[in-house]
Design an enzyme around this catalytic site. Structure first.
Site, mmCIF file in Angstrom:
data_model
loop_
_atom_site.group_PDB
_atom_site.id
_atom_site.type_symbol
_atom_site.label_atom_id
_atom_site.label_comp_id
_atom_site.label_asym_id
_atom_site.label_seq_id
_atom_site.Cartn_x
_atom_site.Cartn_y
_atom_site.Cartn_z
ATOM 1 N N GLU A 66 27.313 26.114 35.863
ATOM 2 C CA GLU A 66 25.994 26.555 36.309
ATOM 3 C C GLU A 66 25.557 27.833 35.608
ATOM 4 O O GLU A 66 26.378 28.667 35.225
ATOM 5 C CB GLU A 66 26.023 26.776 37.825
ATOM 6 C CG GLU A 66 26.199 25.452 38.566
ATOM 7 C CD GLU A 66 26.235 25.612 40.079
ATOM 8 O OE1 GLU A 66 25.593 24.793 40.747
ATOM 9 O OE2 GLU A 66 26.884 26.529 40.593
ATOM 10 N N CYS A 122 22.376 34.689 34.195
ATOM 11 C CA CYS A 122 23.796 34.751 34.527
ATOM 12 C C CYS A 122 24.459 33.511 33.898
ATOM 13 O O CYS A 122 24.078 32.385 34.200
ATOM 14 C CB CYS A 122 23.927 34.759 36.048
ATOM 15 S SG CYS A 122 25.608 34.809 36.629
ATOM 16 N N CYS A 181 37.949 28.409 36.956
ATOM 17 C CA CYS A 181 38.557 29.699 36.630
ATOM 18 C C CYS A 181 39.982 29.683 37.140
ATOM 19 O O CYS A 181 40.248 29.208 38.237
ATOM 20 C CB CYS A 181 37.784 30.846 37.270
ATOM 21 S SG CYS A 181 38.430 32.476 36.813
ATOM 22 N N CYS A 193 40.722 34.254 42.534
ATOM 23 C CA CYS A 193 40.370 35.326 43.486
ATOM 24 C C CYS A 193 40.022 34.674 44.823
ATOM 25 O O CYS A 193 39.338 33.645 44.859
ATOM 26 C CB CYS A 193 39.192 36.134 42.957
ATOM 27 S SG CYS A 193 39.535 36.914 41.363
ATOM 28 N N CYS A 251 36.205 33.765 45.962
ATOM 29 C CA CYS A 251 35.301 33.200 44.951
ATOM 30 C C CYS A 251 35.394 31.683 44.948
ATOM 31 O O CYS A 251 36.489 31.127 44.833
ATOM 32 C CB CYS A 251 35.670 33.752 43.583
ATOM 33 S SG CYS A 251 34.754 32.997 42.230
ATOM 34 N N GLY A 304 33.859 31.418 35.696
ATOM 35 C CA GLY A 304 34.898 31.694 34.716
ATOM 36 C C GLY A 304 35.129 33.159 34.446
ATOM 37 O O GLY A 304 34.320 34.023 34.793
ATOM 38 N N GLU A 305 36.279 33.425 33.824
ATOM 39 C CA GLU A 305 36.651 34.787 33.430
ATOM 40 C C GLU A 305 36.410 34.896 31.917
ATOM 41 O O GLU A 305 37.177 34.353 31.117
ATOM 42 C CB GLU A 305 38.125 35.031 33.789
ATOM 43 C CG GLU A 305 38.742 36.270 33.190
ATOM 44 C CD GLU A 305 37.913 37.538 33.380
ATOM 45 O OE1 GLU A 305 37.632 37.922 34.526
ATOM 46 O OE2 GLU A 305 37.546 38.155 32.358
ATOM 47 N N CYS A 358 26.038 35.312 43.776
ATOM 48 C CA CYS A 358 27.355 35.599 43.191
ATOM 49 C C CYS A 358 28.447 34.873 43.945
ATOM 50 O O CYS A 358 28.498 34.912 45.166
ATOM 51 C CB CYS A 358 27.680 37.076 43.306
ATOM 52 S SG CYS A 358 26.494 38.139 42.573
HETATM 53 N N1 SAH Z 1 35.150 36.337 36.363
HETATM 54 C C1 SAH Z 1 34.340 37.476 36.199
HETATM 55 C C2 SAH Z 1 32.870 37.174 36.196
HETATM 56 C C3 SAH Z 1 32.334 36.141 37.148
HETATM 57 S S1 SAH Z 1 32.241 36.554 38.843
HETATM 58 C C4 SAH Z 1 34.660 38.498 37.277
HETATM 59 O O1 SAH Z 1 35.365 38.181 38.211
HETATM 60 O O2 SAH Z 1 34.219 39.618 37.128
HETATM 61 C C5 SAH Z 1 30.893 37.714 38.961
HETATM 62 C C6 SAH Z 1 31.025 38.651 40.155
HETATM 63 O O3 SAH Z 1 30.838 37.947 41.408
HETATM 64 C C7 SAH Z 1 32.406 39.286 40.242
HETATM 65 O O4 SAH Z 1 32.320 40.647 40.521
HETATM 66 C C8 SAH Z 1 33.006 38.544 41.394
HETATM 67 O O5 SAH Z 1 34.041 39.274 41.970
HETATM 68 C C9 SAH Z 1 31.837 38.356 42.302
HETATM 69 N N2 SAH Z 1 32.060 37.330 43.333
HETATM 70 C C10 SAH Z 1 32.872 36.257 43.258
HETATM 71 N N3 SAH Z 1 32.811 35.544 44.394
HETATM 72 C C11 SAH Z 1 31.946 36.180 45.207
HETATM 73 C C12 SAH Z 1 31.440 35.894 46.529
HETATM 74 N N4 SAH Z 1 31.822 34.816 47.193
HETATM 75 N N5 SAH Z 1 30.550 36.747 47.051
HETATM 76 C C13 SAH Z 1 30.126 37.826 46.339
HETATM 77 N N6 SAH Z 1 30.551 38.125 45.106
HETATM 78 C C14 SAH Z 1 31.458 37.316 44.529
HETATM 79 FE FE1 SF4 Z 2 37.916 35.758 40.134
HETATM 80 FE FE2 SF4 Z 2 35.734 35.953 38.560
HETATM 81 FE FE3 SF4 Z 2 37.401 33.866 38.332
HETATM 82 FE FE4 SF4 Z 2 35.874 34.055 40.493
HETATM 83 S S1 SF4 Z 2 35.158 33.759 38.400
HETATM 84 S S2 SF4 Z 2 38.084 33.527 40.454
HETATM 85 S S3 SF4 Z 2 35.812 36.273 40.783
HETATM 86 S S4 SF4 Z 2 37.886 36.009 37.914
#
Ligand code: SAH
Ligand code: SF4
Length: 379
Positions: free
Chosen positions: A92, A105, A112, A116, A119, A168-169, A343
Site C-alpha cells: 500500500e 507514504c 516486514c 514490532c 504494527c 516494510g523496513e 500509520c
Molecule cells: N519500518 C519503518 C517504517 C515503517 S512504519 C519503521 O518502523 O520506522 C512507520 C511508522 O509507523 C513507524 O514509526 C512505526 O513504528 C509506526 N507504527 C507502526 N505501527 C503503528 C500503529 N499500529 N500505530 C501507530 N504507529 C505505528
Molecule cells: Fe516494525 Fe516498521 Fe516493520 Fe512495522 S514496518 S514491523 S513498525 S519495522
C-alpha cells in the site's frame, strides 16, 4: 524477449544501460524527463528523442506501473492504493494532502520481518523486498494520477514530500532503496530536496551509517521506548542493536543529515510506554547527546494486537513533559482513518515466507475494505 522496466534505473544506471547500445549519456536525461517529470510511458510520444532511440526503446524497454487492486479516498482527501506485486502479495501507498505540502507514504517491502508488536505490517510476516522499480512505481503512479486529480499543469508537482513509512523496513532493503531515493532527489526526475525525503527505520544501525555516506536524506527513527528492556519487547530488533548503539549511529548520521536534528517516532500505547515517568526517562536518555524532535503517534489499533491507544490526555501530558524540557514534540494527526490508511494499519496482502508463520496467506484484517476487493484472496 523480455523488456527492461525503466522505473528500475537511477540516472547512472540508465546512462550505463543506454551506453551498452551506443546511446549517448544526455539521452538518459531526456528519457528521465519524459518518464518521471511528464509521466509518459509510451515511447512513441517521446517526440524529442531521436527516432532510432525510440525504436530501440520500443523493442527493449517499457515503463511499467504496478497493477492497482484498489483505490480508496478518505473524507479528508487522503488516498490509499493497494498495488499488486505478484504471487499473492500486495503493498500500500498513501497520499496525504495538507495545506502546505502533499506527502506520499511509500512501502519498501511486502510485509516486514521486524515483527514490532504494535504494527499490523509486522504481524503479517515477511515475503520479499520490493525492487527499485516497485518502490518508484508507487511514486510515479501517485504523482501523475494526483497531478490530474488536482488539476495541476505540466511542471507543477503533486507530491512535495516522500516518507518511507509504508510497509516494510527500508534499511533492510538497502540495495533497492538507494537508487529509488536518488531518482526522488534527481533534478532530472522528481527533484525533491533531501529534507523532503525521509527514511524511517526501526534502527538497522550499520545501514544508518551506509545511508549517511550514500544518500543522506532526512532520518526518522522509531524509538517507542526509553529503555532497552521495554524496547526489546516492542521492537525486537533492539536486541540486536540496543539503544546505546542506535543513538550513537544517530549522532554519527547528524554530521551528514540535511537537518540538524533527528526525529524520533514514538507510538503511544496505553499503559505500556506512555506515562510521565516514561517521558522523563526519555529526556534522561537523551540528555547531553544531540538535537532531536519527537513525533508522538497515537497507536492505531488493529485486530488481535491486544494493545490500546493512549488516551488523548496522556498523549498531551507526555508531549508537555518533553516541551517543558525544550524538546519539540508533535502529536501526529490521524489521517485517512475511515480507510485504514493511518500509520501501522497498512496491511496489504503478504504471503509470509518466514518460518515464524509458515507458508500461508496471513489475515489482512486491518485493511478489510481494500483486501475484500481482491477476489478470492481475503483470508
Ligand atoms: N519500518 C519503518 C517504517 C515503517 S512504519 C519503521 O518502523 O520506522 C512507520 C511508522 O509507523 C513507524 O514509526 C512505526 O513504528 C509506526 N507504527 C507502526 N505501527 C503503528 C500503529 N499500529 N500505530 C501507530 N504507529 C505505528
Ligand atoms: Fe516494525 Fe516498521 Fe516493520 Fe512495522 S514496518 S514491523 S513498525 S519495522
Amino acid at each position: 524477449m523480455s523488456t527492461v522496466n525503466l522505473l528500475q534505473f537511477d540516472k547512472a544506471a540508465l546512462v550505463d544501460w543506454l551506453a551498452q547500445a551506443g546511446h549517448k549519456a544526455f539521452r538518459a536525461r531526456q528519457v528521465m524527463h519524459w518518464v518521471h517529470q511528464r509521466g509518459v510511458a509510451d515511447f512513441e510520444a517521446m517526440t524529442e528523442l531521436a527516432r532510432p532511440l525510440r525504436a530501440w526503446l520500443l523493442e527493449h524497454a517499457c515503463v511499467r506501473a504496478l497493477p492497482v487492486l484498489a483505490e480508496q479516498r478518505s473524507r479528508d482527501g487522503t488516498v490509499k492504493w493497494l498495488f499488486d506485486v505478484g504471487a499473492g502479495n500486495a503493498v500500500e501507498s498513501v497520499f496525504i494532502p495538507e495545506a502546505s505540502r502533499n506527502t506520499l507514504c511509500v512501502s519498501s517491502q511486502a510485509g516486514c520481518a521486524m515483527a514490532c508488536s504494535f504494527c499490523s505490517t509486522g504481524a503479517q510476516g515477511f515475503n520479499r523486498n520490493l525492487e527499485t522499480s516497485e518502490i518508484l512505481a508507487q511514486l510515479w503512479w501517485a504523482e501523475f494520477t494526483q497531478r490530474l486529480a488536482l488539476g495541476l499543469g505540466d511542471g507543477e508537482r503533486a507530491i512535495s514530500n516522500v516518507v518511507m513509512m509504508g510497509m516494510g523496513e527500508p534499511l533492510q532493503n538497502y540495495g533497492a532503496l538507494v537508487p529509488a531515493l536518488r531518482v526522488m532527489l534527481d533534478d532530472d526526475a522528481y527533484g525533491l530536496s533531501r529534507r523532503r525525503v525521509t527514511v524511517s527505520t526501526s534502527g538497522v544501525v550499520p545501514m544508518i551509517d551506509r545511508l549517511a555516506r550514500d544518500c543522506p536524506v532526512a532520518l526518522a527513527v522509531s524509538l517507542h521506548a526509553p529503555d532497552d528492556a521495554l524496547r526489546d519487547r516492542l521492537v525486537p530488533l533492539n536486541r540486536k542493536y540496543p539503544l546505546a548503539e542506535l543513538l550513537a549511529a544517530c549522532e554519527r548520521y547528524l554530521a551528514f543529515a540535511p537537518r540538524d536534528f533527528i526525529t524520533f517516532e514514538y507510538c503511544m500505547l496505553d499503559g505500556v510506554n506512555d506515562s510521565p515517568e516514561h517521558a522523563r526517562e526519555l529526556l534522561a536518555l537523551m540528555r547531553g547527546r544531540f538535537a532531536w524532535k519527537c513525533n508522538l503517534i497515537p497507536f492505531n489499533p488493529f485486530p488481535g494486537s491486544g494493545l490500546r491507544r493512549s488516551p488523548a490526555q496522556r498523549v498531551a501530558a507526555f508531549a508537555a513533559t518533553l516541551a517543558e524540557a525544550g524538546v519539540v514534540a508533535t502529536v501526529r494527526k490521524t489521517r485517512g482513518d475511515d480507510i485504514d490508511a493511518a500509520c501501522g494499519q497498512l496491511a496489504g496482502e503478504v504471503l509470509d515466507r518466514t518460518s515464524r508463520r509458515g507458508n500461508r496467506v496471513v489475515a489482512i484484517a486491518a485493511s478489510g475494505a481494500a483486501s475484500a476487493a481482491i477476489p478470492g484472496r481475503t483470508a
